[in-house]
Design a protein around this motif. Structure first.
Motif, PDB file in Angstrom:
ATOM      1  N   MET A   1       0.819  -1.199   0.000  1.00 39.68           N
ATOM      2  CA  MET A   1       0.000   0.000   0.000  1.00 39.68           C
ATOM      3  C   MET A   1       0.863   1.264   0.000  1.00 39.68           C
ATOM      4  SD  MET A   1      -2.835   1.608  -0.197  1.00 39.68           S
ATOM      5  CE  MET A   1      -3.827   0.163  -0.401  1.00 39.68           C
ATOM      6  N   ILE A   2       1.933   1.261   0.791  1.00 36.42           N
ATOM      7  CA  ILE A   2       2.782   2.460   0.861  1.00 36.42           C
ATOM      8  C   ILE A   2       3.411   2.755  -0.499  1.00 36.42           C
ATOM      9  CG2 ILE A   2       4.843   3.478   1.914  1.00 36.42           C
ATOM     10  CD1 ILE A   2       4.074   2.029   4.515  1.00 36.42           C
ATOM     11  N   ASP A   3       3.815   1.718  -1.225  1.00 34.83           N
ATOM     12  CA  ASP A   3       4.384   1.939  -2.566  1.00 34.83           C
ATOM     13  C   ASP A   3       3.344   2.558  -3.501  1.00 34.83           C
ATOM     14  OD1 ASP A   3       6.902   1.058  -1.888  1.00 34.83           O
ATOM     15  OD2 ASP A   3       6.509  -1.015  -2.510  1.00 34.83           O
ATOM     16  N   GLN A   4       2.097   2.139  -3.399  1.00 34.18           N
ATOM     17  CA  GLN A   4       1.028   2.733  -4.212  1.00 34.18           C
ATOM     18  C   GLN A   4       0.830   4.204  -3.859  1.00 34.18           C
ATOM     19  OE1 GLN A   4      -2.582   0.410  -3.926  1.00 34.18           O
ATOM     20  NE2 GLN A   4      -1.503  -1.496  -4.376  1.00 34.18           N
ATOM     21  N   ILE A   5       0.908   4.498  -2.568  1.00 37.86           N
ATOM     22  CA  ILE A   5       0.773   5.892  -2.122  1.00 37.86           C
ATOM     23  C   ILE A   5       1.922   6.734  -2.657  1.00 37.86           C
ATOM     24  CG2 ILE A   5       0.907   7.364  -0.067  1.00 37.86           C
ATOM     25  CD1 ILE A   5      -0.796   5.179   1.355  1.00 37.86           C
ATOM     26  N   LEU A   6       3.142   6.202  -2.616  1.00 38.55           N
ATOM     27  CA  LEU A   6       4.298   6.939  -3.136  1.00 38.55           C
ATOM     28  C   LEU A   6       4.172   7.198  -4.633  1.00 38.55           C
ATOM     29  CD1 LEU A   6       7.175   5.198  -1.155  1.00 38.55           C
ATOM     30  CD2 LEU A   6       6.219   7.490  -0.783  1.00 38.55           C
ATOM     31  N   SER A   7       3.656   6.239  -5.358  1.00 38.22           N
ATOM     32  CA  SER A   7       3.437   6.414  -6.792  1.00 38.22           C
ATOM     33  C   SER A   7       2.402   7.507  -7.050  1.00 38.22           C
ATOM     34  CB  SER A   7       2.985   5.084  -7.406  1.00 38.22           C
ATOM     35  OG  SER A   7       2.679   5.255  -8.765  1.00 38.22           O
ATOM     36  N   TYR A   8       1.311   7.472  -6.301  1.00 38.83           N
ATOM     37  CA  TYR A   8       0.276   8.495  -6.424  1.00 38.83           C
ATOM     38  C   TYR A   8       0.867   9.870  -6.108  1.00 38.83           C
ATOM     39  CZ  TYR A   8      -3.727  11.423  -5.510  1.00 38.83           C
ATOM     40  OH  TYR A   8      -4.620  12.462  -5.535  1.00 38.83           O
ATOM     41  N   ASN A   9       1.702   9.924  -5.073  1.00 41.36           N
ATOM     42  CA  ASN A   9       2.279  11.188  -4.640  1.00 41.36           C
ATOM     43  C   ASN A   9       3.124  11.837  -5.725  1.00 41.36           C
ATOM     44  OD1 ASN A   9       4.946  12.466  -3.109  1.00 41.36           O
ATOM     45  ND2 ASN A   9       2.955  13.123  -2.295  1.00 41.36           N
ATOM     46  N   LYS A  10       3.883  11.055  -6.458  1.00 42.69           N
ATOM     47  CA  LYS A  10       4.696  11.606  -7.551  1.00 42.69           C
ATOM     48  C   LYS A  10       3.802  12.296  -8.578  1.00 42.69           C
ATOM     49  CE  LYS A  10       8.456   8.248  -7.307  1.00 42.69           C
ATOM     50  NZ  LYS A  10       9.626   8.914  -6.906  1.00 42.69           N
ATOM     51  N   THR A  11       2.697  11.665  -8.912  1.00 41.10           N
ATOM     52  CA  THR A  11       1.749  12.238  -9.875  1.00 41.10           C
ATOM     53  C   THR A  11       1.098  13.499  -9.303  1.00 41.10           C
ATOM     54  OG1 THR A  11       1.311  10.032 -10.754  1.00 41.10           O
ATOM     55  CG2 THR A  11      -0.298  11.736 -11.269  1.00 41.10           C
ATOM     56  N   PHE A  12       0.691  13.432  -8.031  1.00 41.67           N
ATOM     57  CA  PHE A  12       0.067  14.566  -7.344  1.00 41.67           C
ATOM     58  C   PHE A  12       0.963  15.798  -7.406  1.00 41.67           C
ATOM     59  CE2 PHE A  12      -0.497  17.025  -3.407  1.00 41.67           C
ATOM     60  CZ  PHE A  12      -1.861  17.298  -3.444  1.00 41.67           C
ATOM     61  N   VAL A  13       2.232  15.616  -7.091  1.00 41.48           N
ATOM     62  CA  VAL A  13       3.178  16.732  -7.079  1.00 41.48           C
ATOM     63  C   VAL A  13       3.436  17.217  -8.514  1.00 41.48           C
ATOM     64  CG1 VAL A  13       5.548  17.422  -6.528  1.00 41.48           C
ATOM     65  CG2 VAL A  13       4.221  16.060  -4.892  1.00 41.48           C
ATOM     66  N   ALA A  14       3.631  16.292  -9.422  1.00 39.82           N
ATOM     67  CA  ALA A  14       3.908  16.657 -10.816  1.00 39.82           C
ATOM     68  C   ALA A  14       2.755  17.458 -11.423  1.00 39.82           C
ATOM     69  CB  ALA A  14       4.175  15.401 -11.651  1.00 39.82           C
ATOM     70  N   GLN A  15       1.527  17.125 -11.045  1.00 37.83           N
ATOM     71  CA  GLN A  15       0.354  17.830 -11.572  1.00 37.83           C
ATOM     72  C   GLN A  15      -0.044  19.035 -10.718  1.00 37.83           C
ATOM     73  OE1 GLN A  15      -2.632  14.734 -11.903  1.00 37.83           O
ATOM     74  NE2 GLN A  15      -1.647  13.828 -13.700  1.00 37.83           N
ATOM     75  N   LYS A  16       0.783  19.370  -9.737  1.00 34.77           N
ATOM     76  CA  LYS A  16       0.568  20.513  -8.842  1.00 34.77           C
ATOM     77  C   LYS A  16      -0.779  20.444  -8.126  1.00 34.77           C
ATOM     78  CE  LYS A  16       3.793  23.376 -11.264  1.00 34.77           C
ATOM     79  NZ  LYS A  16       4.269  24.674 -11.560  1.00 34.77           N
ATOM     80  N   GLY A  17      -1.159  19.248  -7.712  1.00 32.19           N
ATOM     81  CA  GLY A  17      -2.396  19.050  -6.960  1.00 32.19           C
ATOM     82  C   GLY A  17      -2.385  19.736  -5.609  1.00 32.19           C
ATOM     83  N   TYR A  18      -1.215  20.076  -5.129  1.00 35.40           N
ATOM     84  CA  TYR A  18      -1.048  20.718  -3.829  1.00 35.40           C
ATOM     85  C   TYR A  18      -1.477  22.184  -3.816  1.00 35.40           C
ATOM     86  CZ  TYR A  18       3.120  22.328  -6.264  1.00 35.40           C
ATOM     87  OH  TYR A  18       3.973  22.877  -7.193  1.00 35.40           O
ATOM     88  N   GLU A  19      -1.546  22.819  -4.975  1.00 42.61           N
ATOM     89  CA  GLU A  19      -1.748  24.270  -5.021  1.00 42.61           C
ATOM     90  C   GLU A  19      -3.001  24.730  -4.280  1.00 42.61           C
ATOM     91  OE1 GLU A  19      -1.374  25.270  -9.191  1.00 42.61           O
ATOM     92  OE2 GLU A  19       0.794  25.563  -8.969  1.00 42.61           O
ATOM     93  N   LYS A  20      -4.083  23.973  -4.345  1.00 41.67           N
ATOM     94  CA  LYS A  20      -5.321  24.410  -3.683  1.00 41.67           C
ATOM     95  C   LYS A  20      -5.262  24.248  -2.161  1.00 41.67           C
ATOM     96  CE  LYS A  20      -7.987  20.129  -4.315  1.00 41.67           C
ATOM     97  NZ  LYS A  20      -9.176  19.559  -4.919  1.00 41.67           N
ATOM     98  N   TYR A  21      -4.200  23.609  -1.651  1.00 44.65           N
ATOM     99  CA  TYR A  21      -4.067  23.393  -0.209  1.00 44.65           C
ATOM    100  C   TYR A  21      -3.058  24.328   0.451  1.00 44.65           C
ATOM    101  CZ  TYR A  21      -6.467  19.104  -1.474  1.00 44.65           C
ATOM    102  OH  TYR A  21      -7.371  18.207  -1.965  1.00 44.65           O
ATOM    103  N   ILE A  22      -2.426  25.178  -0.306  1.00 47.51           N
ATOM    104  CA  ILE A  22      -1.377  26.032   0.242  1.00 47.51           C
ATOM    105  C   ILE A  22      -1.975  27.014   1.255  1.00 47.51           C
ATOM    106  CG2 ILE A  22       0.312  27.841  -0.300  1.00 47.51           C
ATOM    107  CD1 ILE A  22       0.816  26.388  -2.960  1.00 47.51           C
ATOM    108  N   THR A  23      -1.363  27.039   2.425  1.00 48.56           N
ATOM    109  CA  THR A  23      -1.741  27.933   3.518  1.00 48.56           C
ATOM    110  C   THR A  23      -0.524  28.071   4.418  1.00 48.56           C
ATOM    111  OG1 THR A  23      -3.400  28.344   5.252  1.00 48.56           O
ATOM    112  CG2 THR A  23      -2.681  26.066   4.976  1.00 48.56           C
TER     113      THR A  23
END
Length: 180
Positions: free
Chosen positions: A1-23
């Protein structure tokens, strides 16, 4: 499961999914919420409280409890007050909580089955840890909320101008009941 999460995380960061959470680190509503780690509350709790990212410090543990005046939940609340400007604290327990009626005997059998030896448990006891109280849950959710609110509001390091209130949230509907 952790490896799947790490894979998802790479995509999340690459697609700038974090931008709406910046505070920043300061809670906009000057609020801290102490609640249970139950998975039913992961999205329900902030949605039912109308909280978005950056609004509040949400502290979670098994049962949403302060089990002693100097445990990690209380430490987090003290830091939230003095370092992060928190002025109000909500203690939010929930219906059908697994910590209700939780006890050491239950865990003891599971620990033994998973390879923890009685010798290790005895060593922990000899170090001054009372596993019975440390792994004890509560019998009544209303009483538990009242006790946690009282522990926080009467803590010698919590200023009297910090409001502390207790609630039980329905695990299905998100409805809040204030406990006074």
């Amino acid at each position: 499961m952790i490896d799947q999460i790490l894979s998802y995380n790479k995509t999340f960061v690459a697609q700038k999914g974090y931008e709406k959470y910046i505070t920043d680190k300061f809670p906009d509503k000057k609020l801290a919420v102490l609640s249970c780690m139950d998975t039913r509350l992961t999205e329900l709790l902030p949605a039912a409280l109308g909280l978005k990212n950056g609004d509040a410090k949400i502290i979670k543990n098994a049962g949403g409890l302060v089990i002693s005046a100097f445990d990690s939940a209380m430490r987090s609340l003290i830091v939230a007050i003095y370092e992060l400007g928190v002025q109000e604290i909500m203690v939010v327990a929930h219906s059908h909580c697994g910590a209700c009626h939780m006890n050491y005997d239950h865990f003891h059998h599971q620990m033994l089955a998973r390879g923890v030896s009685d010798e290790n448990l005895d060593t922990i006891r000899k170090c001054g840890i009372d596993l019975n109280s440390w792994l004890e849950g509560f019998k009544d959710t209303h009483t538990s909320v009242k006790k946690t609110v009282e522990t926080i509001s009467t803590h010698p390091l919590v200023p009297k101008d910090v409001a502390v209130r207790g609630f039980i949230i329905d695990s299905e509907t998100g409805e809040l009941e204030e406990i006074s």
